[in-house]
Design a protein around this motif. Structure first.
Motif, PDB file in Angstrom:
ATOM      1  N   CYS A   1       6.953   8.162  21.642  1.00 16.15           N
ATOM      2  CA  CYS A   1       6.198   8.482  20.415  1.00 16.15           C
ATOM      3  C   CYS A   1       6.923   9.499  19.529  1.00 16.15           C
ATOM      4  O   CYS A   1       7.501  10.478  20.023  1.00 16.15           O
ATOM      5  CB  CYS A   1       4.832   9.055  20.796  1.00 16.15           C
ATOM      6  N   LEU A   2       6.821   9.303  18.229  1.00 20.78           N
ATOM      7  CA  LEU A   2       7.386  10.257  17.275  1.00 20.78           C
ATOM      8  C   LEU A   2       6.741  11.630  17.436  1.00 20.78           C
ATOM      9  O   LEU A   2       7.341  12.662  17.136  1.00 20.78           O
ATOM     10  CB  LEU A   2       7.171   9.752  15.848  1.00 20.78           C
ATOM     11  N   GLU A   3       5.507  11.646  17.934  1.00 26.19           N
ATOM     12  CA  GLU A   3       4.781  12.904  18.116  1.00 26.19           C
ATOM     13  C   GLU A   3       5.584  13.900  18.968  1.00 26.19           C
ATOM     14  O   GLU A   3       5.605  15.098  18.683  1.00 26.19           O
ATOM     15  CB  GLU A   3       3.421  12.640  18.778  1.00 26.19           C
ATOM     16  N   SER A   4       6.252  13.395  20.031  1.00 30.21           N
ATOM     17  CA  SER A   4       7.049  14.284  20.900  1.00 30.21           C
ATOM     18  C   SER A   4       8.123  15.000  20.083  1.00 30.21           C
ATOM     19  O   SER A   4       8.358  16.200  20.253  1.00 30.21           O
ATOM     20  CB  SER A   4       7.751  13.477  21.996  1.00 30.21           C
TER      21      SER A   4
ATOM     22  N   THR B   1      13.773   6.330  20.103  1.00 29.50           N
ATOM     23  CA  THR B   1      12.313   6.453  20.087  1.00 29.50           C
ATOM     24  C   THR B   1      11.653   5.093  19.940  1.00 29.50           C
ATOM     25  O   THR B   1      12.275   4.145  19.452  1.00 29.50           O
ATOM     26  CB  THR B   1      11.865   7.387  18.923  1.00 29.50           C
ATOM     27  N   GLY B   2      10.375   5.035  20.363  1.00 29.51           N
ATOM     28  CA  GLY B   2       9.603   3.815  20.159  1.00 29.51           C
ATOM     29  C   GLY B   2       9.099   3.234  21.467  1.00 29.51           C
ATOM     30  O   GLY B   2       9.742   3.338  22.511  1.00 29.51           O
ATOM     31  N   CYS B   3       7.898   2.622  21.383  1.00 32.13           N
ATOM     32  CA  CYS B   3       7.306   2.054  22.593  1.00 32.13           C
ATOM     33  C   CYS B   3       7.545   0.546  22.692  1.00 32.13           C
ATOM     34  O   CYS B   3       7.284  -0.068  23.721  1.00 32.13           O
ATOM     35  CB  CYS B   3       5.813   2.370  22.645  1.00 32.13           C
ATOM     36  N   ASN B   4       8.039  -0.055  21.610  1.00 28.83           N
ATOM     37  CA  ASN B   4       8.334  -1.486  21.638  1.00 28.83           C
ATOM     38  C   ASN B   4       9.642  -1.720  22.408  1.00 28.83           C
ATOM     39  O   ASN B   4      10.620  -1.004  22.172  1.00 28.83           O
ATOM     40  CB  ASN B   4       8.480  -1.971  20.187  1.00 28.83           C
TER      41      ASN B   4
ATOM     42  N   LEU C   1      11.936  -3.718  22.027  1.00 33.88           N
ATOM     43  CA  LEU C   1      13.080  -3.905  21.125  1.00 33.88           C
ATOM     44  C   LEU C   1      13.680  -2.579  20.654  1.00 33.88           C
ATOM     45  O   LEU C   1      14.835  -2.516  20.231  1.00 33.88           O
ATOM     46  CB  LEU C   1      12.649  -4.721  19.884  1.00 33.88           C
ATOM     47  N   GLU C   2      12.867  -1.525  20.718  1.00 34.21           N
ATOM     48  CA  GLU C   2      13.345  -0.206  20.255  1.00 34.21           C
ATOM     49  C   GLU C   2      14.099   0.539  21.361  1.00 34.21           C
ATOM     50  O   GLU C   2      14.612   1.623  21.122  1.00 34.21           O
ATOM     51  CB  GLU C   2      12.156   0.648  19.806  1.00 34.21           C
ATOM     52  N   LYS C   3      14.094  -0.037  22.563  1.00 35.83           N
ATOM     53  CA  LYS C   3      14.663   0.701  23.700  1.00 35.83           C
ATOM     54  C   LYS C   3      16.146   0.407  23.927  1.00 35.83           C
ATOM     55  O   LYS C   3      16.742   0.910  24.869  1.00 35.83           O
ATOM     56  CB  LYS C   3      13.821   0.450  24.958  1.00 35.83           C
TER      57      LYS C   3
ATOM     58  N   HIS D   1       9.253   9.264   9.548  1.00 34.59           N
ATOM     59  CA  HIS D   1       8.970   7.846   9.375  1.00 34.59           C
ATOM     60  C   HIS D   1      10.163   6.984   9.763  1.00 34.59           C
ATOM     61  O   HIS D   1      11.308   7.434   9.774  1.00 34.59           O
ATOM     62  CB  HIS D   1       8.396   7.528   7.985  1.00 34.59           C
ATOM     63  N   LYS D   2       9.809   5.754  10.124  1.00 35.14           N
ATOM     64  CA  LYS D   2      10.824   4.783  10.553  1.00 35.14           C
ATOM     65  C   LYS D   2      11.008   3.786   9.416  1.00 35.14           C
ATOM     66  O   LYS D   2      10.133   2.955   9.174  1.00 35.14           O
ATOM     67  CB  LYS D   2      10.331   4.042  11.803  1.00 35.14           C
ATOM     68  N   PRO D   3      12.145   3.853   8.719  1.00 35.71           N
ATOM     69  CA  PRO D   3      12.298   2.979   7.536  1.00 35.71           C
ATOM     70  C   PRO D   3      12.550   1.507   7.859  1.00 35.71           C
ATOM     71  O   PRO D   3      12.297   0.646   7.022  1.00 35.71           O
ATOM     72  CB  PRO D   3      13.503   3.591   6.803  1.00 35.71           C
TER      73      PRO D   3
END
Ligand SMILES: Nc1nc2c(c(=O)[nH]1)N=C([C@H](O)[C@@H](O)CO)CN2
Length: 127
Positions: A74-77, A18-21, A23-25, A100-102
């Protein structure tokens, strides 16, 4: 807290893509999930019967299944997917899910997204 309601809760940490950055992909990251599912006491005639109660394992397994998903921005999905699983349990009248993303901000902040819904609101959204 809702009076005269049972509440089935699950806290879980999963590895989620998850994540739009950018680096998160590159791979999954830890996401901490909390879910509450509320059911009126009078909707459960026999609270000693696993077929009637709000089975928290259904919720836990839905959370774990998110780990198999393709990357979502998005976490929403992911929250909406857990909501669908919670409202598949007939006596549930309302639910709360947060994620949440710690680690995403290296300990400087812990971003979280949450959603609280009644069954009626969920049905309206799913139409
Ligand atoms: N409402 C949201 N806002 C943001 C999300 C999200 O999932 N829902 N995600 C990000 C990024 O992935 C962030 O965690 C790292 O840059 C930003 N905002």
């Amino acid at each position: 807290m809702q009076e005269n309601h049972w509440c089935a809760s699950v806290d879980a940490t999963i590895q989620l893509r998850t994540g739009c950055n950018p680096l998160e992909k590159h791979g999954p990251q830890a996401v901490v999930v909390h879910a509450d599912a509320w059911a009126p006491m009078d909707a459960i005639a026999d609270p000693h019967d696993i077929r009637q109660v709000v089975d928290y394992e259904v919720i836990f397994l839905a959370i774990r299944r998110l780990e198999q998903n393709a990357h979502c921005e998005c976490l929403e999905s992911s929250i909406l997917e857990v909501m669908d699983a919670i409202f598949s349990i007939p006596p549930v009248s309302s639910a709360f899910v947060s994620m949440h993303k710690p680690h995403v901000y290296n300990g400087q902040a812990t971003p979280a997204i949450s959603l609280s819904m009644t069954r009626m609101q969920w049905q309206k959204m799913r139409k």
